[in-house]
Design a protein around this motif. Structure first.
Motif, PDB file in Angstrom:
ATOM      1  N   LEU A 171       0.782  -1.288  -0.084  1.00  0.00           N
ATOM      2  CA  LEU A 171      -0.064   0.101   0.011  1.00  0.00           C
ATOM      3  C   LEU A 171       0.712   1.241   0.091  1.00  0.00           C
ATOM      4  O   LEU A 171       0.569   2.443  -0.739  1.00  0.00           O
ATOM      5  CB  LEU A 171      -0.990   0.047   1.297  1.00  0.00           C
ATOM      6  CG  LEU A 171      -1.942   1.132   1.261  1.00  0.00           C
ATOM      7  CD1 LEU A 171      -2.848   1.258   0.121  1.00  0.00           C
ATOM      8  CD2 LEU A 171      -2.695   1.285   2.600  1.00  0.00           C
ATOM      9  N   TRP A 174       2.944   1.544  -3.434  1.00  0.00           N
ATOM     10  CA  TRP A 174       2.059   1.634  -4.639  1.00  0.00           C
ATOM     11  C   TRP A 174       1.882   3.051  -4.619  1.00  0.00           C
ATOM     12  O   TRP A 174       2.043   3.797  -5.753  1.00  0.00           O
ATOM     13  CB  TRP A 174       0.861   0.908  -4.295  1.00  0.00           C
ATOM     14  CG  TRP A 174       0.208   0.769  -5.578  1.00  0.00           C
ATOM     15  CD1 TRP A 174      -0.612   1.730  -6.089  1.00  0.00           C
ATOM     16  CD2 TRP A 174      -0.399  -0.323  -6.525  1.00  0.00           C
ATOM     17  NE1 TRP A 174      -1.412   1.374  -7.201  1.00  0.00           N
ATOM     18  CE2 TRP A 174      -1.223  -0.052  -7.504  1.00  0.00           C
ATOM     19  CE3 TRP A 174       0.171  -1.743  -6.177  1.00  0.00           C
ATOM     20  CZ2 TRP A 174      -1.557  -0.926  -8.354  1.00  0.00           C
ATOM     21  CZ3 TRP A 174      -0.417  -2.583  -7.199  1.00  0.00           C
ATOM     22  CH2 TRP A 174      -1.183  -2.140  -8.270  1.00  0.00           C
ATOM     23  N   ARG A 175       1.763   3.780  -3.568  1.00  0.00           N
ATOM     24  CA  ARG A 175       1.181   5.321  -3.570  1.00  0.00           C
ATOM     25  C   ARG A 175       2.290   6.371  -4.163  1.00  0.00           C
ATOM     26  O   ARG A 175       2.116   7.355  -4.288  1.00  0.00           O
ATOM     27  CB  ARG A 175       0.814   5.533  -2.410  1.00  0.00           C
ATOM     28  CG  ARG A 175      -0.361   4.746  -1.771  1.00  0.00           C
ATOM     29  CD  ARG A 175      -1.758   5.265  -2.187  1.00  0.00           C
ATOM     30  NE  ARG A 175      -2.155   6.639  -2.038  1.00  0.00           N
ATOM     31  CZ  ARG A 175      -3.251   7.320  -2.434  1.00  0.00           C
ATOM     32  NH1 ARG A 175      -4.064   6.615  -3.274  1.00  0.00           N
ATOM     33  NH2 ARG A 175      -3.549   8.352  -1.965  1.00  0.00           N
ATOM     34  N   SER A 180       6.682   6.645   0.592  1.00  0.00           N
ATOM     35  CA  SER A 180       7.412   5.591   0.893  1.00  0.00           C
ATOM     36  C   SER A 180       8.748   6.035   1.731  1.00  0.00           C
ATOM     37  O   SER A 180       9.352   5.393   2.669  1.00  0.00           O
ATOM     38  CB  SER A 180       7.663   4.437   0.088  1.00  0.00           C
ATOM     39  OG  SER A 180       8.389   4.785  -0.816  1.00  0.00           O
ATOM     40  N   HIS A 352       2.895   2.833 -13.118  1.00  0.00           N
ATOM     41  CA  HIS A 352       1.547   3.211 -12.790  1.00  0.00           C
ATOM     42  C   HIS A 352       1.267   4.655 -13.084  1.00  0.00           C
ATOM     43  O   HIS A 352       2.371   5.867 -12.876  1.00  0.00           O
ATOM     44  CB  HIS A 352       1.160   3.347 -11.281  1.00  0.00           C
ATOM     45  CG  HIS A 352      -0.164   3.405 -11.042  1.00  0.00           C
ATOM     46  ND1 HIS A 352      -1.058   4.639 -10.856  1.00  0.00           N
ATOM     47  CD2 HIS A 352      -1.184   2.374 -10.379  1.00  0.00           C
ATOM     48  CE1 HIS A 352      -2.183   4.252 -10.659  1.00  0.00           C
ATOM     49  NE2 HIS A 352      -2.393   3.087 -10.244  1.00  0.00           N
ATOM     50  N   PHE A 355       0.489   7.209  -9.900  1.00  0.00           N
ATOM     51  CA  PHE A 355       1.579   7.160  -8.934  1.00  0.00           C
ATOM     52  C   PHE A 355       3.018   6.955  -9.556  1.00  0.00           C
ATOM     53  O   PHE A 355       3.899   7.347  -8.827  1.00  0.00           O
ATOM     54  CB  PHE A 355       1.326   6.193  -7.988  1.00  0.00           C
ATOM     55  CG  PHE A 355      -0.010   6.309  -7.278  1.00  0.00           C
ATOM     56  CD1 PHE A 355      -0.417   7.517  -6.582  1.00  0.00           C
ATOM     57  CD2 PHE A 355      -0.881   5.101  -7.398  1.00  0.00           C
ATOM     58  CE1 PHE A 355      -1.743   7.552  -5.991  1.00  0.00           C
ATOM     59  CE2 PHE A 355      -2.162   5.431  -6.759  1.00  0.00           C
ATOM     60  CZ  PHE A 355      -2.507   6.617  -6.147  1.00  0.00           C
ATOM     61  N   THR A 357       4.852   4.497 -10.043  1.00  0.00           N
ATOM     62  CA  THR A 357       5.572   3.580  -9.520  1.00  0.00           C
ATOM     63  C   THR A 357       5.564   2.284 -10.378  1.00  0.00           C
ATOM     64  O   THR A 357       4.654   1.949 -11.111  1.00  0.00           O
ATOM     65  CB  THR A 357       5.082   3.373  -8.215  1.00  0.00           C
ATOM     66  OG1 THR A 357       3.461   3.177  -8.219  1.00  0.00           O
ATOM     67  CG2 THR A 357       5.173   4.566  -7.169  1.00  0.00           C
ATOM     68  N   HIS A 359       4.401  -0.613 -10.204  1.00  0.00           N
ATOM     69  CA  HIS A 359       3.392  -1.185  -9.549  1.00  0.00           C
ATOM     70  C   HIS A 359       3.227  -2.847  -9.723  1.00  0.00           C
ATOM     71  O   HIS A 359       3.083  -3.640  -8.813  1.00  0.00           O
ATOM     72  CB  HIS A 359       1.869  -0.555  -9.646  1.00  0.00           C
ATOM     73  CG  HIS A 359       1.481  -0.598 -11.068  1.00  0.00           C
ATOM     74  ND1 HIS A 359       2.060  -0.065 -12.134  1.00  0.00           N
ATOM     75  CD2 HIS A 359       0.385  -1.085 -11.742  1.00  0.00           C
ATOM     76  CE1 HIS A 359       1.541  -0.174 -13.309  1.00  0.00           C
ATOM     77  NE2 HIS A 359       0.349  -0.857 -12.969  1.00  0.00           N
TER      78      HIS A 359
END
Length: 498
Positions: A171, A174-175, A180, A352, A355, A357, A359
């Motif tokens: 979670l 991913w954001r 992170s 993504h 975001f 990232t 993912h």
């Protein structure tokens, strides 16, 4: 003359000459390029090393092999890792690569070395993340038992904790990388603060002891010191993971090398201080550091400050979560780079849209990081035993990758016409030390209780060899692309973008 220079400079900025030949899109496009400052990049290496967890647990492991040579073993390991950092920074000052070490090895030694380094990095980052998730579960259970003595550490409960912590990591990661990175840094700084509080309280509480009584090796053989140094090296692994954020760093050629250098220096200082405190505490209060399974908790209880143990267990659980976040970040970016090159499935190379990232790489990486330790636990290994197995695998992966990059350093510098003696000599010394440490580690573990780790490593090596053979038959073009790195686009330079 000064005024003329100023006028020429302002003219060049306002109306720069066109720059041709730049690619319209970076090979690493899709990630959040040039978005991370020094603090965010620092969080990656600090989280991957997890210095607070290593400072609390590694001195006892080193003492079990090196005895009174514990401090010297940490010092030797720190010097060796500083040499590795110096070699790695020969690359990070010249290229920004999501694949980091395997990209560097490929640029210095070619396709085979690049592929082998990539496999070693996947083992290193993946198994360290498993170690961290198991560590978070282990210390969470320890904390629960302190507050709720009736709590049992059954296999299903451990698996549930692994799933919960894995889900939290997915979670957060991913954001977005900035979220992170900052979560990782806050957690790790809080954990380091807890360790420093413990060290300060212990130094102020335990009776004084002479420095020479615990710092000077007595009756330690060369093989014992070498074995202790090998264990101490594992406390530093992950310091280079900031290089996997080279594409996302705002000033990669300055930020990444500085992060790598200072992570090794700061971690080494913390380990020496923690090891000295634990050695001095057991020397003053009685007992043996090498035979203690929870040395800082034992010292806190003997010194009459048992409340620190509660604080420490919570701090260590948080530190391991931070380590899992940072290691998974690095793992996902290596998978992303391999996907972009076509060596791994192309889906892993997607980012993504919102975001920015990797993912899909994150989801697959975390799935493996949860499943493998869950299988070990369900096979009747308790979390601590499982941690011992996976950390051996992680250390072997890291040391293999470090060795290949050190060997690649002089060849890379010669290839670009910038060969000098100092980095080549440092890389040669580091490579020799790493080969000796890796061989000794595998020999000790193969004949010890963690032989399962050697079996897993052998199976992983066979799988990597088969994967390379398949790529040579079916993905020859992809192999020639190994070692892609970030390239400037028209919008990155004056005169490049309209």
């Amino acid at each position: 003359m000064t005024a003329l220079n100023r006028t020429a400079l302002s003219r060049a900025i306002s109306d720069p000459r066109p720059v041709d030949g730049l690619p319209s899109r970076s090979p690493m496009a899709g990630l959040d390029r040039r978005s991370l400052g020094f603090v965010d990049v620092l969080a990656q290496s600090v989280g991957a090393v997890a210095p607070s967890a290593a400072a609390a647990t590694c001195p006892a492991l080193v003492a079990a092999r090196a005895g009174s040579g514990t401090l010297l073993a940490f010092l030797l390991a720190g010097v060796l890792m500083a040499l590795v950092a110096y070699a790695v920074n020969q690359f990070t000052r010249r290229m920004a690569a999501t694949g980091s070490l395997y990209t560097f090895a490929a640029r210095g030694l070619g396709v085979r070395a690049g592929f082998a380094t990539a496999a070693a990095m996947l083992v290193g980052y993946g198994f360290v993340a498993m170690f961290a998730l198991l560590g978070a579960a282990y210390y969470t259970l320890t904390l629960l038992r302190r507050t709720e003595p009736g709590v049992a550490g059954s296999e299903p409960l451990v698996v549930v904790l692994l799933l919960v912590f894995g889900g939290v990591c997915l979670l957060v990661l991913w954001r977005g990388i900035r979220i992170s990175a900052r979560v990782t840094l806050v957690i790790e700084l809080a954990s380091i603060a807890a360790i420093l509080v413990l060290i300060g309280v212990l130094l102020a509480t335990v009776p004084p002891t002479s420095f020479s009584a615990v710092a000077v090796p007595r009756g330690v053989s060369g093989p014992e010191l070498a074995a202790g140094t090998t264990v101490a090296i594992t406390a530093f692994v992950g310091f280079e993971s900031a290089a996997t954020l080279g594409v996302e760093a705002r000033k990669p050629f300055a930020t990444v090398p500085r992060t790598i250098r200072w992570t090794v220096i700061a971690a080494g200082g913390l380990y020496l201080l923690s090891a000295y405190t634990q050695l001095a505490g057991f020397d003053a209060l009685g007992g043996s550091l090498a035979s203690s399974s929870s040395p800082v908790n034992d010292l806190a209880s003997r010194a009459g400050v048992a409340w620190i143990g509660l604080l420490l267990d919570g701090a260590l659980a948080c530190s391991f979560i931070a380590c899992a976040l940072a290691s998974t970040t690095a793992l996902a970016r290596v998978l992303f780079s391999l996907g972009r090159e076509g060596i791994a499935p192309s889906a892993l190379g997607r980012a993504h849209r919102r975001f920015r990232t990797p993912h899909i790489a994150l989801a697959w990486g975390i799935a493996v990081e949860v499943v493998v330790p869950a299988v070990l636990v369900l096979c009747r290994l308790d979390p601590w035993q499982a941690m011992g197995v996976v950390v051996v695998c992680a250390a072997a992966g890291y040391m293999t990758a470090y060795t290949l990059v050190c060997v690649a350093t002089p060849f890379f510098l010669r290839r670009i016409g910038e060969f000098t003696v100092a980095p080549a000599f440092a890389a040669g010394v580091a490579a020799s030390g790493l080969v000796a440490a890796l061989a000794l580690d595998i020999w000790l573990e193969a004949s010890g209780p963690r032989w399962l780790a050697v079996l897993i490593l052998a199976a992983t090596a066979v799988a990597a060899f088969l994967a390379y053979a398949v790529c040579r038959r079916t993905r020859t073009h992809a192999l020639t692309r190994i070692g892609l790195y970030d390239e400037p686009t028209p919008k990155d330079v004056l005169g490049g973008a309209p």
